[in-house]
Design an enzyme around this catalytic site. Structure first.
Site, PDB file in Angstrom:
ATOM      1  N   ASN A  17     -10.189  -0.526  -0.162  1.00  0.00           N
ATOM      2  CA  ASN A  17      -8.731  -0.398  -0.199  1.00  0.00           C
ATOM      3  C   ASN A  17      -8.219  -0.984  -1.521  1.00  0.00           C
ATOM      4  O   ASN A  17      -8.223  -2.196  -1.707  1.00  0.00           O
ATOM      5  CB  ASN A  17      -8.130  -1.137   1.006  1.00  0.00           C
ATOM      6  CG  ASN A  17      -6.612  -1.041   1.048  1.00  0.00           C
ATOM      7  OD1 ASN A  17      -5.979  -0.564   0.099  1.00  0.00           O
ATOM      8  ND2 ASN A  17      -6.027  -1.506   2.133  1.00  0.00           N
ATOM      9  N   HIS A  46      -3.445   7.099   2.453  1.00  0.00           N
ATOM     10  CA  HIS A  46      -3.834   5.783   1.948  1.00  0.00           C
ATOM     11  C   HIS A  46      -5.183   5.416   2.564  1.00  0.00           C
ATOM     12  O   HIS A  46      -5.431   5.682   3.737  1.00  0.00           O
ATOM     13  CB  HIS A  46      -2.765   4.762   2.345  1.00  0.00           C
ATOM     14  CG  HIS A  46      -3.180   3.348   2.110  1.00  0.00           C
ATOM     15  ND1 HIS A  46      -3.621   2.910   0.886  1.00  0.00           N
ATOM     16  CD2 HIS A  46      -3.233   2.272   2.942  1.00  0.00           C
ATOM     17  CE1 HIS A  46      -3.926   1.618   0.985  1.00  0.00           C
ATOM     18  NE2 HIS A  46      -3.700   1.216   2.217  1.00  0.00           N
ATOM     19  N   CYS A  83       0.810  -1.224   0.000  1.00  0.00           N
ATOM     20  CA  CYS A  83       0.000   0.000   0.000  1.00  0.00           C
ATOM     21  C   CYS A  83       0.843   1.274   0.000  1.00  0.00           C
ATOM     22  O   CYS A  83       0.308   2.360  -0.207  1.00  0.00           O
ATOM     23  CB  CYS A  83      -0.966  -0.018   1.167  1.00  0.00           C
ATOM     24  SG  CYS A  83      -2.122  -1.388   1.055  1.00  0.00           S
TER      25      CYS A  83
HETATM   26  N1  COA Z   1     -18.452  -8.877   9.557  1.00  0.00           N
HETATM   27  C1  COA Z   1     -18.935  -9.082  10.805  1.00  0.00           C
HETATM   28  N2  COA Z   1     -18.135  -9.385  11.848  1.00  0.00           N
HETATM   29  C2  COA Z   1     -16.818  -9.473  11.613  1.00  0.00           C
HETATM   30  C3  COA Z   1     -16.258  -9.274  10.341  1.00  0.00           C
HETATM   31  C4  COA Z   1     -17.144  -8.969   9.295  1.00  0.00           C
HETATM   32  N3  COA Z   1     -16.714  -8.766   8.030  1.00  0.00           N
HETATM   33  N4  COA Z   1     -14.930  -9.424  10.425  1.00  0.00           N
HETATM   34  C5  COA Z   1     -14.654  -9.712  11.699  1.00  0.00           C
HETATM   35  N5  COA Z   1     -15.797  -9.752  12.416  1.00  0.00           N
HETATM   36  C6  COA Z   1     -15.968 -10.020  13.829  1.00  0.00           C
HETATM   37  C7  COA Z   1     -14.809 -10.778  14.423  1.00  0.00           C
HETATM   38  O1  COA Z   1     -14.934 -12.167  14.199  1.00  0.00           O
HETATM   39  C8  COA Z   1     -14.933 -10.432  15.882  1.00  0.00           C
HETATM   40  O2  COA Z   1     -15.930 -11.213  16.453  1.00  0.00           O
HETATM   41  P1  COA Z   1     -15.756 -11.794  17.947  1.00  0.00           P
HETATM   42  O3  COA Z   1     -15.666 -10.578  18.826  1.00  0.00           O
HETATM   43  O4  COA Z   1     -16.982 -12.596  18.131  1.00  0.00           O
HETATM   44  O5  COA Z   1     -14.477 -12.586  17.913  1.00  0.00           O
HETATM   45  C9  COA Z   1     -15.438  -8.994  15.851  1.00  0.00           C
HETATM   46  O6  COA Z   1     -16.010  -8.803  14.545  1.00  0.00           O
HETATM   47  C10 COA Z   1     -14.358  -7.974  16.050  1.00  0.00           C
HETATM   48  O7  COA Z   1     -13.251  -8.323  15.233  1.00  0.00           O
HETATM   49  P2  COA Z   1     -11.985  -7.442  15.130  1.00  0.00           P
HETATM   50  O8  COA Z   1     -11.009  -8.109  14.205  1.00  0.00           O
HETATM   51  O9  COA Z   1     -11.523  -7.059  16.503  1.00  0.00           O
HETATM   52  O10 COA Z   1     -12.601  -6.152  14.402  1.00  0.00           O
HETATM   53  P3  COA Z   1     -11.926  -4.803  14.119  1.00  0.00           P
HETATM   54  O11 COA Z   1     -12.743  -3.725  14.662  1.00  0.00           O
HETATM   55  O12 COA Z   1     -10.445  -4.829  14.425  1.00  0.00           O
HETATM   56  O13 COA Z   1     -12.055  -4.728  12.529  1.00  0.00           O
HETATM   57  C11 COA Z   1     -10.681  -4.947  10.592  1.00  0.00           C
HETATM   58  C12 COA Z   1     -11.392  -5.680  11.720  1.00  0.00           C
HETATM   59  C13 COA Z   1     -10.017  -5.953   9.698  1.00  0.00           C
HETATM   60  C14 COA Z   1     -11.722  -4.165   9.813  1.00  0.00           C
HETATM   61  C15 COA Z   1      -9.665  -3.970  11.227  1.00  0.00           C
HETATM   62  O14 COA Z   1      -8.857  -4.655  12.155  1.00  0.00           O
HETATM   63  C16 COA Z   1      -8.778  -3.336  10.220  1.00  0.00           C
HETATM   64  O15 COA Z   1      -9.221  -2.595   9.369  1.00  0.00           O
HETATM   65  N6  COA Z   1      -7.460  -3.568  10.313  1.00  0.00           N
HETATM   66  C17 COA Z   1      -6.503  -2.996   9.418  1.00  0.00           C
HETATM   67  C18 COA Z   1      -6.582  -3.689   8.106  1.00  0.00           C
HETATM   68  C19 COA Z   1      -5.899  -2.915   7.038  1.00  0.00           C
HETATM   69  O16 COA Z   1      -6.053  -1.734   6.981  1.00  0.00           O
HETATM   70  N7  COA Z   1      -5.158  -3.589   6.181  1.00  0.00           N
HETATM   71  C20 COA Z   1      -4.494  -3.008   5.087  1.00  0.00           C
HETATM   72  C21 COA Z   1      -3.377  -2.166   5.555  1.00  0.00           C
HETATM   73  S1  COA Z   1      -2.676  -1.366   4.216  1.00  0.00           S
END
Ligand code: COA
Length: 338
Positions: A293, A263, A122
């Protein structure tokens, strides 16, 4: 505001044109609700994403890159034959080789150009843009086409709800040329890589470590693997740190930034980074809702959104920031000159 000009090259480089392309097909949150256990409310609240553009089978990164480059040249009003260098930032090249830059060169008819691909996930667009700027500042070249393009849908597991909601396909391009008299263009940049984060965001299969076999495919090693929470925290910390550094060493404060174009990985990452930097919300460009993204394409797509909305104008001081797999992180300070 007074700007201290850091680098002393007699030639300064600027962005002279922007071009973009996204494929027309949409994958909405409602579509994803039918594919994995998720819902529109969760996706919008946690990421800000409403929809993504995806290619149809048979369309590759070079196709998006070529369309973005054509748009960029059309808006600059010059033919492809004037392009001297083509740099393509991507993690989804059409093939491991030849470089996507070669395929783009042939597609757009840039018969006088050389070029290569650059892999920094990215942060690829910002890294390629600095390479392009240095080629211009050195006096070696006068027209460098810098492209960020990715077909993320080719490496996403559409049964994994933690990644498939995030990514989209797209391409963006800028032309880098020498500044005219009185223009400032590129001001400064700071980049960092940290391979200790390599396993937090990666595609393990298909390279020399794990060449593709039936076993690597069965183990889904040809897809993006990510520890979302870990990536989130480092992204906010590092983008704000580098953004702050590049401003401070140029004697600038957040109040001097007219527009912050980050980004687009997650709306919450963008807002938390801007808050740490002390940048007001009205000065942030956010278009993740529309595109998701798109990896190397997010920043030129966001530049284009700001241009279309009339928010990005000649003479503005712009801060760009990126974070990606690697880890890779970058911050660029520039004067908008087109
Ligand atoms: N829909 C519904 N629930 C979801 C889900 C989805 N698409 N994805 C994950 N969950 C659930 C998880 O299983 C978890 O459930 P649990 O509490 O029962 O275990 C809950 O939601 C919370 O998960 P978590 O991973 O803590 O959520 P989050 O708020 O961190 O969001 C991302 C997850 C991936 C959106 C977030 O971590 C993120 O954006 N990270 C950075 C990713 C990124 O930017 N990558 C590219 C970098 S260049």
């Amino acid at each position: 505001m007074s700007l201290t000009l850091k680098h002393r090259s007699p030639v300064r480089a600027k962005i002279s044109s922007v071009g973009t392309y996204v494929p027309p097909r949409l994958l909405t949150n409602a579509d994803l609700e039918k594919m994995v256990t998720t819902n529109d409310e969760w996706i919008q609240e946690r990421t800000g994403i409403r929809q993504r553009h995806l290619v149809d089978p048979g369309t590759a990164t070079s196709d998006l890159a070529a369309e973005a480059a054509r748009d960029c040249l059309r808006r600059r009003g010059i033919p492809a034959t004037e392009v001297e260098v083509i740099l393509v930032a991507t993690v989804t090249p059409d093939m491991l080789f030849p470089a996507t830059a070669c395929l783009v060169q042939n597609k757009i008819g840039a018969t006088g150009a050389w070029g290569f691909d650059l892999s920094a996930a990215c942060s690829g667009f910002l890294y390629a843009m600095q390479v392009g700027a240095k080629l211009v500042e050195s006096g070696a070249h006068k027209k460098v086409m810098v492209i960020g393009a990715d077909v993320m849908s080719s490496i996403i597991d559409y049964t994994d709800r933690s990644t498939c909601i995030l990514f989209g396909d797209g391409g963006g391009a800028v032309l880098i040329e020498p500044c005219s008299e009185g223009e400032i263009g590129m001001l400064d940049y700071t980049h960092e890589i940290d391979g200790s984060g390599a396993n937090s965001l990666y595609m393990p299969g298909g390279g020399s470590l794990h060449p593709s076999t039936i076993d690597t495919v069965n183990a889904k090693m040809h897809y993006v693997h990510q520890e979302g929470g870990a990536v989130f925290k480092v992204a906010v910390r590092k983008m704000s740190e580098l953004g702050e550094n590049v401003l401070a060493r140029n004697g600038l404060t957040p109040a001097d930034v007219d527009l912050f174009i980050p980004h687009q990985a997650n709306q919450r990452i963008i807002l938390a980074t801007a808050e740490r930097l002390g940048l007001p919300q009205e000065n942030i460009v956010i278009n993740i809702g529309e595109y998701g993204n798109t990896t190397a394409a997010t920043i030129p797509l966001a530049m284009n959104t700001a241009l279309s909305d009339g928010r990005l104008k000649k003479g503005m001081t712009i801060l760009l920031a990126s974070f990606g797999g690697g880890y890779t992180v970058g911050a660029t300070l520039l004067r908008w000159e087109c």
